[in-house]
Design an enzyme around this catalytic site. Structure first.
Site, PDB file in Angstrom:
ATOM      1  N   ASP A 194       0.838  -1.191   0.000  1.00  0.00           N
ATOM      2  CA  ASP A 194       0.000   0.000   0.000  1.00  0.00           C
ATOM      3  C   ASP A 194       0.880   1.251   0.000  1.00  0.00           C
ATOM      4  OD1 ASP A 194      -2.728   1.157   0.349  1.00  0.00           O
ATOM      5  OD2 ASP A 194      -1.881   1.892   2.228  1.00  0.00           O
ATOM      6  N   GLU A 244      15.823 -14.196  -0.623  1.00  0.00           N
ATOM      7  CA  GLU A 244      16.348 -15.146   0.367  1.00  0.00           C
ATOM      8  C   GLU A 244      15.405 -16.342   0.498  1.00  0.00           C
ATOM      9  OE1 GLU A 244      16.447 -15.336   5.200  1.00  0.00           O
ATOM     10  OE2 GLU A 244      17.053 -13.416   4.267  1.00  0.00           O
TER      11      GLU A 244
END
Length: 526
Positions: A194, A244
């Site tokens: 957002d 990752e």
């Protein structure tokens, strides 16, 4: 991707509010439609001043929506159905009931995590600068200290219940990395961010030359409050976290940003190879029903955004915008549904990603006649104006039956949190699935063809010369899409029946407000 506004999707427990168990129950519907994944609007613990975009606890499920166990069950079902799941994360601001802000009000060091500033004037009675909030009114509110004295002001670019976080403090970045990892560890596939062009403000918080720009446009326009260069460092850090996790199991995690910026070239900066994977291209969503305008914004997106190596992320509807069925209606209101279907077929033919908003596959119109007393949007309550309010596109979905709640809630439930109009009976999912000529079947077929036709693997497009009011382009080595934006019929690009059309499309003719796809073999064009 299919956007689920959880509050309005499916109510499982009869309280009139959609919930996670309801989403889970409807996943087979989404799988049958043919989407690749689901984006959930916020369901975190929140006082609901802005229906979840005021987050009090980023790692808890609001009881209105269920429990963490419900969420884990939803993740598991998505995995079994082969659906990706991304969550809405709100990093620009939190709730005024967040523990950090409560501690800040009490006078703690947590004030450094927000934008507190002394007021101007003899007694500090004037806000620190002249900025206005996007949802109306000043962007600053003054606090009262524990001893009853007037204290400093704090910044809120939306509502007073949504204080802006200070991303120049390292604790804020550390906390949001913890939040990301919490949900990634629970199996989500990524995040919709957002206000991705927010987070950082000009460090001096100076007056704006156009302080009412955000309030006037209901958009992030103030260049002192949005799109600061430091924000790109955050997205590099978040991208590293996602990569990752991808390195662990080979499953890509997605970051898609709500980056409302002035130009496609500026948006391209958000989707550089080490930042966000995608950013919503709102210029198409804001485009009027006009061939030249659509041509221009599509050209700009393909030129500027695709050049970064990212995909353009197309969207025509979402939880903040008037639905296309209503937005594209001309003098003849009946033109709206046809144009909305044509625009959808155009969007789904473009190179890149496409996001659908719940109910657009049902042809839902905007509900424009809600009585004042049921409106919940804070924009209305802060301004007294209906301009820009969002409740009309957030009405609970109609699933079945002839009267409210249309299968949204179980029998004997409370009334839905927003009232459904009687004409929703013509737009139920039950009715749409039974009618092979419905918008639902058009979306389903288009999504199927996107998946199986090799032409969609090509990332470019080639425009064709067309008659006035008509757009046409070719994807790959032969998928041709044409759209008639005019008020009368036009010559079709090829003289044979289309592979797929948004409405009746006789051979050789492209009716007004109609889009069609053909497999092009290199023969005649117009």
């Amino acid at each position: 991707m299919y956007q689920v506004y959880v509050r309005s999707f499916q109510d499982s427990d009869g309280d009139g509010i959609g919930d996670l168990a309801g989403v889970r129950a409807r996943l087979p519907y989404l799988k049958r439609l043919g989407v690749d994944g689901v984006w959930l609007n916020p369901f975190y613990a929140s006082p609901q001043h802005d229906h979840g975009y005021d987050v009090a606890d980023y790692c808890a499920v609001d009881p209105r929506y269920g429990t963490l166990a419900d969420f884990d069950d939803l993740v598991e079902d998505c995995r079994l159905l082969g659906l990706r799941l991304i969550l809405d994360v709100v990093p620009n601001h939190c709730s005024s009931e967040h523990p950090w802000f409560r501690a800040a009000l009490a006078g703690g060091g947590e004030r450094e995590l927000f934008h507190f500033a002394e007021g101007r004037g003899e007694r500090g009675e004037v806000p620190p600068n002249n900025w206005r909030a996007m949802f109306g009114g000043p962007a600053w509110s003054r606090i009262r200290e524990a001893d009853g004295s007037e204290g400093p002001w704090y910044l809120h670019l939306f509502t007073p219940e949504q204080p802006d976080l200070n991303w120049r403090h390292p604790a804020v970045a550390a906390e949001f990395e913890r939040v990301l990892r919490f949900w990634l560890d629970r199996g989500v596939d990524g995040f919709r961010i957002d206000v991705a062009a927010g987070l950082f403000k000009h460090p001096d918080l100076p007056d704006s030359p156009d302080p009412e720009a955000d309030e006037r446009t209901r958009d992030s326009v103030n260049p002192l409050a949005w799109n600061q260069p430091e924000v790109h460092g955050v997205w590099r850090q978040w991208r590293a976290v996602c990569e990752e996790y991808t390195a662990r199991d080979g499953r890509e995690r997605l970051l898609v940003g709500e980056a409302s910026v002035p130009t496609p070239a500026e948006q391209a900066a958000y989707v550089r190879p080490d930042e966000l994977h995608q950013a919503f291209f709102f210029h198409l969503l804001h485009a009027p029903w006009d061939a030249a305008h659509f041509h221009r914004v599509i050209d700009e997106a393909v030129r500027d955004i695709a050049a970064t190596g990212s995909t353009v992320t197309w969207v025509l509807n979402n939880h903040d915008q008037v639905r296309t069925t209503t937005r594209f209606a001309g003098a003849d209101a009946l033109s709206g549904p046809a144009r909305a279907r044509a625009a959808a077929l155009l969007m789904l033919a473009l190179p890149g990603a496409a996001y659908l908003y719940q109910g657009e596959e049902l042809g839902l119109p905007e509900v424009v006649d809600l009585p004042d007393e049921v409106i919940t949007d804070p924009i209305f309550h802060r301004t007294g104006s209906r301009v820009g309010i969002r409740d009309g596109c957030r009405i609970p979905l109609p699933w079945s039956g002839l009267e409210a709640p249309f299968g949204f809630s179980p029998q004997g439930a409370k009334d839905p949190w927003l009232p459904q109009p009687p004409h929703f009976a013509a737009h139920t999912a039950e009715r749409a699935l039974a009618d092979t000529g419905s918008a639902w079947h058009l979306y389903r077929e288009a999504l199927h063809l996107r998946r199986v036709l090799p032409q969609f693997a090509d990332g470019g497009l080639r425009w064709l010369d067309t008659p006035p009011g008509v757009l046409a382009f070719v994807r790959g080595d032969g998928l041709l899409c044409a759209v008639n934006f005019g008020d009368g019929p036009a010559l079709a690009p090829v003289d044979r029946d289309p592979l797929l059309a948004s409405g009746p499309c006789p051979s050789g003719v492209l009716p007004a407000g109609t889009a069609a796809w053909w497999i092009h073999d290199g023969s005649e064009l117009f």
